[in-house]
Write a protein that holds these residues in place. Structure first.
Motif, PDB file in Angstrom:
ATOM      1  N   TYR A 321      -1.727  -0.746   6.888  1.00  0.00           N
ATOM      2  CA  TYR A 321      -0.649  -0.119   5.929  1.00  0.00           C
ATOM      3  C   TYR A 321       0.912  -0.387   6.565  1.00  0.00           C
ATOM      4  O   TYR A 321       1.719  -1.129   5.824  1.00  0.00           O
ATOM      5  N   LEU A 322       1.136  -0.531   7.928  1.00  0.00           N
ATOM      6  CA  LEU A 322       2.606  -0.780   8.328  1.00  0.00           C
ATOM      7  C   LEU A 322       2.778  -2.416   8.324  1.00  0.00           C
ATOM      8  O   LEU A 322       3.935  -2.687   7.748  1.00  0.00           O
ATOM      9  N   LEU A 323       1.898  -3.230   8.327  1.00  0.00           N
ATOM     10  CA  LEU A 323       2.116  -4.719   8.491  1.00  0.00           C
ATOM     11  C   LEU A 323       2.043  -4.966   6.817  1.00  0.00           C
ATOM     12  O   LEU A 323       3.013  -5.731   6.372  1.00  0.00           O
ATOM     13  N   ALA A 324       1.276  -4.543   6.037  1.00  0.00           N
ATOM     14  CA  ALA A 324       1.107  -4.584   4.673  1.00  0.00           C
ATOM     15  C   ALA A 324       2.515  -4.348   3.939  1.00  0.00           C
ATOM     16  O   ALA A 324       2.967  -5.058   3.255  1.00  0.00           O
ATOM     17  N   GLU A 328       7.936  -8.301   6.509  1.00  0.00           N
ATOM     18  CA  GLU A 328       9.417  -8.982   6.861  1.00  0.00           C
ATOM     19  C   GLU A 328       9.876  -8.317   8.010  1.00  0.00           C
ATOM     20  O   GLU A 328      10.612  -9.190   8.764  1.00  0.00           O
ATOM     21  N   LYS A 329       9.312  -7.135   8.460  1.00  0.00           N
ATOM     22  CA  LYS A 329      10.126  -6.439   9.522  1.00  0.00           C
ATOM     23  C   LYS A 329       9.134  -6.854  10.795  1.00  0.00           C
ATOM     24  O   LYS A 329       9.743  -7.255  11.892  1.00  0.00           O
ATOM     25  N   TRP A 330       8.037  -6.882  10.666  1.00  0.00           N
ATOM     26  CA  TRP A 330       6.825  -7.178  11.903  1.00  0.00           C
ATOM     27  C   TRP A 330       6.046  -8.362  11.759  1.00  0.00           C
ATOM     28  O   TRP A 330       5.711  -8.972  13.055  1.00  0.00           O
ATOM     29  N   GLY A 331       6.046  -9.089  10.860  1.00  0.00           N
ATOM     30  CA  GLY A 331       4.895 -10.101  10.554  1.00  0.00           C
ATOM     31  C   GLY A 331       5.040 -11.213  11.270  1.00  0.00           C
ATOM     32  O   GLY A 331       4.310 -11.844  11.992  1.00  0.00           O
TER      33      GLY A 331
END
Length: 455
Positions: A321-324, A328-331
């Motif tokens: 959920y966090l990555l999806a 733009e912040k973590w990917g």
């Protein structure tokens, strides 16, 4: 007079006999005295006790009742002691020594956002300074070989079934073998560092604490206790991750496009030590506190993620959920690895081990010879699993032996079969042991060699 009555010869015989009796009695007395002084009174007691025993012998009625009462008390006490203290482990109730003290921690305020610890914003600067001040603890042990700490663990309590702890022992033995071969340090945890983050989430406060306590560690490798290494020869391609901070087994399209809750797996992943790691842990943790927070977060995850069943929030779904939702912040710093099995689902692998042995060899790490076999859903330390207990335990034995054979061959042995605990010799002894080379080259592998400075 005696001589006149009995005769001189007979009188002398009687006197000689009396003298002999006196000497015999004297020797007997001396013997008793010496024995008392040397070995103690034993059951004979002291002179005072002897007197008491003689008196009781002649006056038995006065001692009969107290003596009987004393015997009854002694017998009862012995029976009670035997009932509570046994040397038979099968009879002992382990719950008697598993006493949980009340937590000293005050309950968290449900209205206050959860935090893993004080906010740190300059960890990269702090860590860089520490590494410069401590050159004997480099974060890289080779040109492209980072210092790695593998972290795993289990509950502080014994398993809830009779064999679970045995399989935990097999699992940690397996991990120690791989780490020893590949120059990886290992940390086994049995402490719940934050009561709010129990279950799936217990790894997060532990990981954060280890990252901050070991600035010399470049990568922390988390691995669940129900996962085993099954390719002892495979070296992680560290150079591939030079620009990545988090490496997990998964697929970009399943995570970012489909938002599938099994698009990645958090049972085995690599996390680079740095500010980025602390930040993503802070962003990952808020769904973790047990109770209402975790239950409500579970509803959100079930609603937002594809095919997710209804249950409380878990760390894997939360990461998807966090990555999806914040790609733009973590990917850019997340590497979803699918070229080899950083995590391999046991259900599609274990029955193919014989085929792998016949057609392939260790060192591949992928579907041909998986690096990790993960027994998701077996829950070998719990009361109930998602699969048949017999199937899980048999397959875990096969996976352990599959990996263990690669260790045993170094020393000229192998398991008789993947289902057997017994081993057999596969190489004869020799008078020149240093000339013997193990088949897989694991005894002194190149990836473990340390370059010694010429200075």
């Amino acid at each position: 007079m005696i001589d006149n009555c009995l005769g001189a010869q007979r009188s002398r015989k009687i006197q000689r006999t009396l003298r002999h009796c006196k000497v015999t009695i004297l020797c007997l007395v001396l013997t008793v005295v010496v024995l008392r002084g040397t070995i103690g009174a034993g059951k004979f007691g002291t002179p005072e006790q002897d007197f008491v025993d003689i008196r009781d012998h002649f006056y038995p009625r006065k001692r009969a009742e107290p003596h009987r009462v004393l015997e009854e008390v002694q017998t009862t006490s012995s029976d009670d002691h035997a009932a509570t203290d046994t040397n038979n482990y099968n009879e002992f109730d382990i719950k008697k020594i598993l006493i949980d003290e009340e937590s000293d921690d005050s309950k968290a305020d449900p209205n206050k956002p959860f935090s893993l610890g004080p906010k740190i914003s300059d960890w990269d600067e702090q860590r860089s300074r520490w590494l410069k001040e401590n050159p004997n603890y480099p974060n890289f042990i080779g040109p492209t070989k980072p210092r790695v700490l593998l972290v795993t663990g289990s509950s502080p309590k014994p398993c809830e079934n009779p064999v679970g702890d045995h399989y935990l022992l097999k699992s940690i033995k397996n991990k120690i073998d791989y780490c020893r071969l590949h120059g990886i340090e290992i940390f086994y945890n049995m402490a719940l560092l934050d009561a709010e983050m129990a279950g799936f989430w217990a790894k997060l406060p532990l990981i954060r604490k280890l990252l901050l306590s070991h600035p010399e560690v470049e990568f922390l490798w988390w691995m669940d206790s129900d996962a085993m290494f099954t390719d002892m020869a495979f070296e992680v391609p560290w150079e591939r991750y030079k620009d990545s901070n988090l490496v997990m087994h998964g697929w970009n399209e399943m995570v970012y496009d489909q938002k599938n809750w099994i698009g990645l797996n958090t049972g085995s992943f690599l996390l680079r030590n740095g500010q980025w790691a602390l930040d993503i842990l802070d962003a990952w943790a808020p769904m973790g506190p047990k109770g209402k927070v975790r239950e409500e977060a579970g509803k959100i995850l079930t609603r937002e993620l594809k095919d997710r069943p209804v249950f409380e929030a878990d760390d894997q779904s939360a990461m998807v959920y966090l990555l999806a939702t914040q790609r733009e912040k973590w990917g850019d710093k997340v590497y979803l690895e699918s070229a080899y099995y950083l995590h391999g689902y046991w259900g599609i692998l274990v029955d193919r081990y014989e085929e792998m042995i016949e057609n392939y060899h260790p060192g591949l790490g992928d579907h041909r010879w998986p690096l990790v076999t993960h027994f998701v859903g077996c829950k070998p330390c719990g009361k109930f699993g998602d699969y048949s207990v017999e199937r899980c335990l048999k397959q875990m034995d096969r996976a352990f032996n599959f990996g263990d054979n690669q260790i045993l061959q170094i020393y000229g042995f192998t398991h008789k079969s993947l289902a057997s605990r017994r081993v057999k010799r596969v190489r004869n002894e020799t008078g020149n042991p240093l000339e013997v080379k193990d088949e897989l080259g694991l005894l002194h592998p190149a990836f473990k060699a340390v370059k010694v400075s010429s200075s």
